[in-house]
Design an enzyme around this catalytic site. Sequence first.
Site, short mmCIF file in Angstrom:
data_model
loop_
_atom_site.label_atom_id
_atom_site.label_comp_id
_atom_site.label_asym_id
_atom_site.label_seq_id
_atom_site.Cartn_x
_atom_site.Cartn_y
_atom_site.Cartn_z
N ILE A 25 -8.42 -22.63 -15.27
CA ILE A 25 -9.67 -21.74 -15.24
C ILE A 25 -9.69 -21.08 -16.20
O ILE A 25 -10.64 -19.97 -16.22
CB ILE A 25 -9.93 -21.13 -13.79
N HIS A 67 -11.09 -26.90 -10.92
CA HIS A 67 -11.19 -25.70 -10.23
C HIS A 67 -11.83 -24.66 -11.04
O HIS A 67 -11.93 -23.22 -10.61
CB HIS A 67 -9.78 -24.99 -9.98
#
Length: 236
Positions: A103, A121
């Site tokens: 991320i 994600h």
Amino acid sequence: MKMVTEGVQRAFDQAKKIVFLTGAGVSTLSGIPDYRSKNGVYQGLDYSPEYLLSDQAFAEIPDIQYDFMQQNLYFPKAQPNVIHQKMAEFVTEGRAKVITQNIDDLDVKAGLSDQQLIRFHGSLYDLYSPKDGQKARLEDYQCSLYRPEDGAKIRPRITFYGEIPFRVEEAATWVAQADLICLVGTSFKVYPFAGLLSYAQPNVPIFAVNLTPLPAMAGVQQIIGNAADFFGELKN
């Protein structure tokens, strides 16, 4: 000892639709700690990580969650390393795509677009307020969990525990179309990411490059060692 054998290099040379499946171990060389290793950010927590990084925690203990993320997840000055750069070279040639659990947006900094990259994600740097969906600035979020004009909570558009990842069906399609799959820097324990391999076609070469072995995985050739050395040797 060389990590990239002739057989591995030949497989990459012949592949036209490579899919890299990457995890936190890819970004450690850029100074971003991983999660589950003995020195990872999940060690010594007062709460389980499954709760601390959940949608429930955002509702119940948002300030504690915010402090944890600011101290342990945000590294806005981090830069792509040799692994990101080599994967980006394959992508630029039109021979690869990347599906990442990370991320940190280092793949974006390496030049990849949403057509070439699935941030499974999400991204720490895509910020918004759930109250009205309005985007928020990183500068404001680094100062406070709460929006300055009205006190609305801000959050990153990431997959908290309890939420569904992004572009799941598209990721499965990419894996199904791949003629070579390479896992890099992931413990491959978090689902549904870990389930993506079930979409791979039979007899497609699958490599896993990690510092430590993964649990026995049928059909996966494990390459144990530093992924930076592997990608430094790998020719595109």
